[in-house]
Write a protein that holds these residues in place. Sequence first.
Motif, PDB file in Angstrom:
ATOM      1  N   GLU A  47      -7.354  37.093  48.865  1.00  0.00           N
ATOM      2  CA  GLU A  47      -8.337  36.116  49.330  1.00  0.00           C
ATOM      3  C   GLU A  47      -9.064  36.657  50.542  1.00  0.00           C
ATOM      4  O   GLU A  47      -8.543  37.499  51.273  1.00  0.00           O
ATOM      5  N   TYR A  48     -10.296  36.162  50.720  1.00  0.00           N
ATOM      6  CA  TYR A  48     -11.116  36.570  51.850  1.00  0.00           C
ATOM      7  C   TYR A  48     -11.885  35.364  52.368  1.00  0.00           C
ATOM      8  O   TYR A  48     -12.524  34.655  51.590  1.00  0.00           O
ATOM      9  N   TYR A  49     -11.804  35.153  53.678  1.00  0.00           N
ATOM     10  CA  TYR A  49     -12.545  34.078  54.344  1.00  0.00           C
ATOM     11  C   TYR A  49     -13.758  34.710  55.019  1.00  0.00           C
ATOM     12  O   TYR A  49     -13.603  35.566  55.877  1.00  0.00           O
ATOM     13  N   PHE A  50     -14.944  34.300  54.611  1.00  0.00           N
ATOM     14  CA  PHE A  50     -16.146  34.853  55.209  1.00  0.00           C
ATOM     15  C   PHE A  50     -16.307  34.309  56.616  1.00  0.00           C
ATOM     16  O   PHE A  50     -16.018  33.138  56.876  1.00  0.00           O
ATOM     17  N   PRO A  51     -16.762  35.150  57.577  1.00  0.00           N
ATOM     18  CA  PRO A  51     -16.827  34.765  58.989  1.00  0.00           C
ATOM     19  C   PRO A  51     -17.646  33.502  59.261  1.00  0.00           C
ATOM     20  O   PRO A  51     -17.275  32.705  60.103  1.00  0.00           O
ATOM     21  N   VAL A  52     -18.738  33.306  58.586  1.00  0.00           N
ATOM     22  CA  VAL A  52     -19.571  32.137  58.851  1.00  0.00           C
ATOM     23  C   VAL A  52     -19.178  30.990  57.932  1.00  0.00           C
ATOM     24  O   VAL A  52     -18.774  29.931  58.376  1.00  0.00           O
ATOM     25  N   TYR A  55     -15.555  31.330  50.937  1.00  0.00           N
ATOM     26  CA  TYR A  55     -14.205  31.771  50.615  1.00  0.00           C
ATOM     27  C   TYR A  55     -14.241  32.369  49.213  1.00  0.00           C
ATOM     28  O   TYR A  55     -14.911  31.838  48.324  1.00  0.00           O
ATOM     29  N   THR A  56     -13.562  33.480  49.045  1.00  0.00           N
ATOM     30  CA  THR A  56     -13.416  34.107  47.736  1.00  0.00           C
ATOM     31  C   THR A  56     -11.947  34.439  47.544  1.00  0.00           C
ATOM     32  O   THR A  56     -11.287  34.924  48.469  1.00  0.00           O
ATOM     33  N   CYS A  57     -11.449  34.163  46.341  1.00  0.00           N
ATOM     34  CA  CYS A  57     -10.085  34.578  46.025  1.00  0.00           C
ATOM     35  C   CYS A  57     -10.016  34.995  44.562  1.00  0.00           C
ATOM     36  O   CYS A  57     -10.822  34.571  43.741  1.00  0.00           O
ATOM     37  N   VAL A  58      -9.057  35.865  44.286  1.00  0.00           N
ATOM     38  CA  VAL A  58      -8.874  36.390  42.939  1.00  0.00           C
ATOM     39  C   VAL A  58      -7.387  36.436  42.629  1.00  0.00           C
ATOM     40  O   VAL A  58      -6.594  36.956  43.417  1.00  0.00           O
ATOM     41  N   TRP A  59      -7.035  35.873  41.496  1.00  0.00           N
ATOM     42  CA  TRP A  59      -5.693  36.025  40.953  1.00  0.00           C
ATOM     43  C   TRP A  59      -5.763  37.108  39.889  1.00  0.00           C
ATOM     44  O   TRP A  59      -6.541  36.998  38.933  1.00  0.00           O
ATOM     45  N   VAL A  60      -4.979  38.148  40.054  1.00  0.00           N
ATOM     46  CA  VAL A  60      -4.847  39.149  39.003  1.00  0.00           C
ATOM     47  C   VAL A  60      -3.728  38.641  38.106  1.00  0.00           C
ATOM     48  O   VAL A  60      -2.611  38.373  38.575  1.00  0.00           O
ATOM     49  N   LEU A  61      -4.037  38.484  36.840  1.00  0.00           N
ATOM     50  CA  LEU A  61      -3.090  37.923  35.886  1.00  0.00           C
ATOM     51  C   LEU A  61      -2.632  38.999  34.915  1.00  0.00           C
ATOM     52  O   LEU A  61      -3.378  39.942  34.639  1.00  0.00           O
ATOM     53  N   ALA A  62      -1.457  38.846  34.373  1.00  0.00           N
ATOM     54  CA  ALA A  62      -1.010  39.748  33.312  1.00  0.00           C
ATOM     55  C   ALA A  62      -1.993  39.659  32.144  1.00  0.00           C
ATOM     56  O   ALA A  62      -2.182  40.622  31.410  1.00  0.00           O
TER      57      ALA A  62
END
Length: 103
Positions: A47-52, A55-62
Amino acid sequence: MIENYKDIEAKMFHFEKWIANTDNKFLKIEFEDLLLKSGFTTVNFVEYYFPVKGYTCVWVLAESHLAIHTFPSRDQTYIQISSCNKAKLNTFKSLLSSKFSEV
């Protein structure tokens, strides 16, 4: 740990949707639950929180991946999931539509 290998046909199924919720903590909890209830196997999470804002997040799944990107200034979140397992994806879509309204 012994991993079982299942030979599958090289096919991918995709789904995308805009929803009207940008609360990153809520989204993370809810989508982890949706993945679990759908039978997906999470192998990693980033996950990444943008400074301003945002939010972006990624689940890598099987079975492939789920990505979420929030756009708080528009009160919208983009959901994109790809999977090689159509049945699990269909379960995910059904659960998602019962929890979140589309934009």
